[in-house]
Design an enzyme around this catalytic site. Structure first.
Site, PDB file in Angstrom:
ATOM      1  N   HIS A   1       0.835  -1.189   0.000  1.00  0.00           N
ATOM      2  CA  HIS A   1       0.000   0.000   0.000  1.00  0.00           C
ATOM      3  C   HIS A   1       0.877   1.249   0.000  1.00  0.00           C
ATOM      4  O   HIS A   1       2.050   1.205   0.378  1.00  0.00           O
ATOM      5  CB  HIS A   1      -0.916  -0.004   1.218  1.00  0.00           C
TER       6      HIS A   1
ATOM      7  N   GLU B   1       0.852   3.851   1.927  1.00  0.00           N
ATOM      8  CA  GLU B   1       1.332   4.193   3.260  1.00  0.00           C
ATOM      9  C   GLU B   1       2.524   3.314   3.644  1.00  0.00           C
ATOM     10  O   GLU B   1       3.510   3.791   4.208  1.00  0.00           O
ATOM     11  CB  GLU B   1       0.218   3.993   4.310  1.00  0.00           C
TER      12      GLU B   1
ATOM     13  N   CYS C   1      -6.064   1.339   5.519  1.00  0.00           N
ATOM     14  CA  CYS C   1      -6.687   0.080   5.923  1.00  0.00           C
ATOM     15  C   CYS C   1      -6.161  -0.278   7.313  1.00  0.00           C
ATOM     16  O   CYS C   1      -5.279   0.402   7.844  1.00  0.00           O
ATOM     17  CB  CYS C   1      -6.350  -1.031   4.916  1.00  0.00           C
TER      18      CYS C   1
ATOM     19  N   CYS D   1      -2.289  -0.826   7.469  1.00  0.00           N
ATOM     20  CA  CYS D   1      -1.542   0.436   7.409  1.00  0.00           C
ATOM     21  C   CYS D   1      -1.741   1.248   8.683  1.00  0.00           C
ATOM     22  O   CYS D   1      -0.811   1.904   9.158  1.00  0.00           O
ATOM     23  CB  CYS D   1      -1.948   1.232   6.183  1.00  0.00           C
TER      24      CYS D   1
END
Length: 165
Positions: free
Chosen positions: A88, A90, A116, A119
């Site tokens: 992801h 992040e 999410c 993260c």
């Protein structure tokens, strides 16, 4: 001197606020995404300085989903993250900071989407204090974790056309 003063006023009127500036950068970073489902960009900021950026995509040197397809093509969004070959945005931003030895404790993460749960846990353990998002993401557990850890979450919406999106 009058011309210079008028120029200063004109420039001041066109400068975006910091939140808009950093969120537009996050949207620009998202244009590098190779995810077939969602383009996400993240920017880690401290003291109005960019420390690291990240977008969702496969680990460095590996084929991306736009090259080999998505293993989650028939899996609903937000489920079976372990099937996805991409990190992801992040995660990539946090990893870039770690790779280059950039401390991010107390920093702010600007991200095009709400993190999410995976993260969110990384954001908490990295010591970041604030997450600024443009769009929500349906992950109640992530919101609960960030709130419980005292991480502030704020919304800053920018026009997509401004940020190449």
């Amino acid at each position: 001197m009058t011309g210079f003063t008028e120029l200063n006023k004109k420039v001041a009127k066109t400068r975006p606020p910091w939140d808009t500036y950093f969120m537009e950068i996050a949207h620009l970073v998202a244009t590098r995404s190779t995810c077939l489902r969602r383009s996400v960009g993240a920017v880690i900021i401290k003291d109005k300085r960019i420390l690291a950026t990240g977008y969702n995509g496969a680990p460095s040197g590996l084929a991306h989903c736009d090259e080999v397809g998505c293993a989650r093509s028939n899996v609903p969004s937000g489920q079976r993250h372990e099937l996805c070959r991409a990190l992801h945005a992040e995660q990539n931003a946090i990893l870039q900071a770690a790779l280059y030895g950039v401390p991010i404790g107390g920093a702010t993460l600007y991200c095009t989407n709400h993190p999410c749960v995976m993260c969110a846990k990384m954001i908490v353990n990295a010591g970041m204090k604030e997450v600024v998002i443009d769009q929500n993401y349906p992950d109640e557990m992530a919101a609960k974790i960030l709130a419980e850890a005292g991480v502030t979450v704020r919304f800053v919406h920018v026009k997509k056309d401004v940020a190449h999106g």
